[in-house]
Design a protein around this motif. Structure first.
Motif, short mmCIF file in Angstrom:
data_model
loop_
_atom_site.label_atom_id
_atom_site.label_comp_id
_atom_site.label_asym_id
_atom_site.label_seq_id
_atom_site.Cartn_x
_atom_site.Cartn_y
_atom_site.Cartn_z
N PRO A 225 -1.84 -1.48 4.54
CA PRO A 225 -2.49 -2.50 5.37
C PRO A 225 -1.79 -2.60 6.71
CG PRO A 225 -1.03 -3.54 3.79
CD PRO A 225 -1.04 -2.08 3.46
N SER A 226 -2.34 -3.39 7.61
CA SER A 226 -1.69 -3.60 8.90
C SER A 226 -0.33 -4.24 8.69
CB SER A 226 -2.54 -4.49 9.79
OG SER A 226 -2.57 -5.82 9.28
N GLY B 90 0.80 -1.21 0.00
CA GLY B 90 0.00 0.00 0.00
C GLY B 90 0.83 1.25 0.00
N VAL C 146 -0.69 -7.98 7.93
CA VAL C 146 -1.15 -8.27 6.57
C VAL C 146 -0.04 -8.02 5.56
CG1 VAL C 146 -2.73 -7.52 4.73
CG2 VAL C 146 -3.59 -7.88 7.07
#
Length: 384
Positions: free
Chosen positions: A338-339, A330, A342
């Motif tokens: 994302p986290s 991302g 992830v």
């Protein structure tokens, strides 16, 4: 014999006849599989230490990698466990990755390769390959390898030893050191704020060794300052998590795949196959290394840096890997990352599902070739 192997290792059929192979994810590795295992075969994603092997029957550990910082060799030795790895297995692939980066830099600057200087930090299996082709392409090469210098070893032909500060003054700097925190030349954060301050906008820094060799926070700060150098990273200090902000700052970022050629992976497995045979004392004929690269033919000329870059990108589209990592993390414009969890899973998936990529060796070129490059291309296995 019971052999537990990372499922992403190729050519595991080599071990058929030596033992029963059970394929498993390498990150995380299910410790329960090791209870009755005699052999453990891993890649760099698996940390092998006393905790992992506690209560297991493992007597042989093999890592299909050139690096060993993920292996607690002292713990293995204390437990009487034999260890083998695969130094140099992917040296060609990494050197070709660096070559493409350097040629792209020359094309961007509209300068011939022979006008560039290359600083090589760490002259082991990979560094030697890089020095060899760089000198053949006419670059001036400076190298830094304190352990080899202290041992009185001569530098490779076409290069000369120099202090790190002089190496960092070259047009392109490429890092090929193991990760170490002790010894006469520790490499963790070898390139930190003081070293990064020496670099300018007219330079390119490449890291294909280990992420923590560069202090990430210092690098991010330097890339935010005026006149920053360009940077190409294949390795990251906190991988499998990649800092989206840093990925957005670098010229090219890839998911630790510089050495991910088909040939490099198979060589790694084959070197462990040979080591395991020796450990077992097997005297029957060894299986041949299962390599079968498809025929490839380049009919265009290779007389300019732009034409050479086109060939290298045709063989290996580096920009594809960059875009895949940007998407996974991302790090694109207006994207929400994302986290961390992830992003780490996505990083591993990019490596697990990596497309087939072959080295230059065996490629045929029928177009006109610049005479000054003929030797260099021959060293790369290209048939002109």
């Amino acid at each position: 014999m019971n052999i537990i192997a990372d499922e992403n290792m190729p050519a595991l059929s080599l071990f058929d006849g030596i033992g029963t192979v059970v394929r498993t994810p390498g990150r995380p590795l299910d410790r329960t599989l090791l209870a009755d295992a005699d052999v453990l075969l891993v890649r760099s994603v698996t940390r092998v230490d006393a905790e992992l092997l506690a209560g297991s029957a493992v007597r042989f550990v093999g890592s299909a990698t050139i690096g060993t910082d993920h292996i607690d060799q002292a713990a293995l030795a204390a437990a009487g466990i034999t260890f083998a790895h695969a130094p140099g297995c992917n040296a060609v692939a990494v050197a070709e990755y660096v070559l493409q980066a350097v040629v792209a830099f020359a094309v961007q600057r509209r300068t011939p390769l022979s006008a560039l200087s290359l600083g090589v930090v760490g002259v082991g299996n990979v560094g030697r390959k890089v020095v060899q082709w760089a000198a053949a392409f006419g670059l001036r090469v400076l190298a830094s390898d304190p352990p080899r210098e202290a041992a009185g070893e001569a530098c490779e032909e076409g290069a000369e030893w120099a202090p790190l500060a002089e190496v960092l003054a070259c047009s392109v700097i490429t890092l090929h050191v193991p990760l170490s925190v002790t010894g006469m030349a520790p490499t963790r954060h070898l390139i930190a704020a003081d070293q990064l301050a020496l670099l300018s906008a007219g330079q390119l820094l490449i890291n294909t060794s280990r992420g923590p060799v560069i202090a990430e926070q210092a690098l991010r700060e330097r890339l935010d300052q005026p006149q920053p150098p360009q940077c190409i990273l294949d390795v990251w200090e906190h991988e499998p998590w990649v800092t989206p902000q840093l990925l957005a700052q670098v010229q090219i970022g890839t998911p630790h795949i510089a050495g991910y050629s088909v040939e490099g992976k198979v060589r790694g497995t084959y070197m462990l196959y040979q080591a395991l045979r020796q450990w077992r004392g097997l005297t029957d004929a060894a299986k041949p290394m299962p390599l079968d690269a498809p025929p490839r033919h380049w009919e265009a000329p290779l007389e300019t840096e732009a034409q050479l870059l086109a060939l290298l990108q045709w063989v290996y589209p580096m920009a594809r890997d960059h875009q895949a990592l940007v998407s996974a993390c991302g790090a694109g414009p207006n994207e929400t990352p994302p986290s961390r969890e992830v992003a780490a899973v996505r990083f591993d998936q990019l490596r697990k599902r990596y497309p087939l990529r072959y080295e230059l060796g065996g490629l045929r070129v029928s177009g006109a070739v610049a005479p000054a490059w003929a030797q260099a291309l021959s060293l790369l296995g290209v048939q002109c």
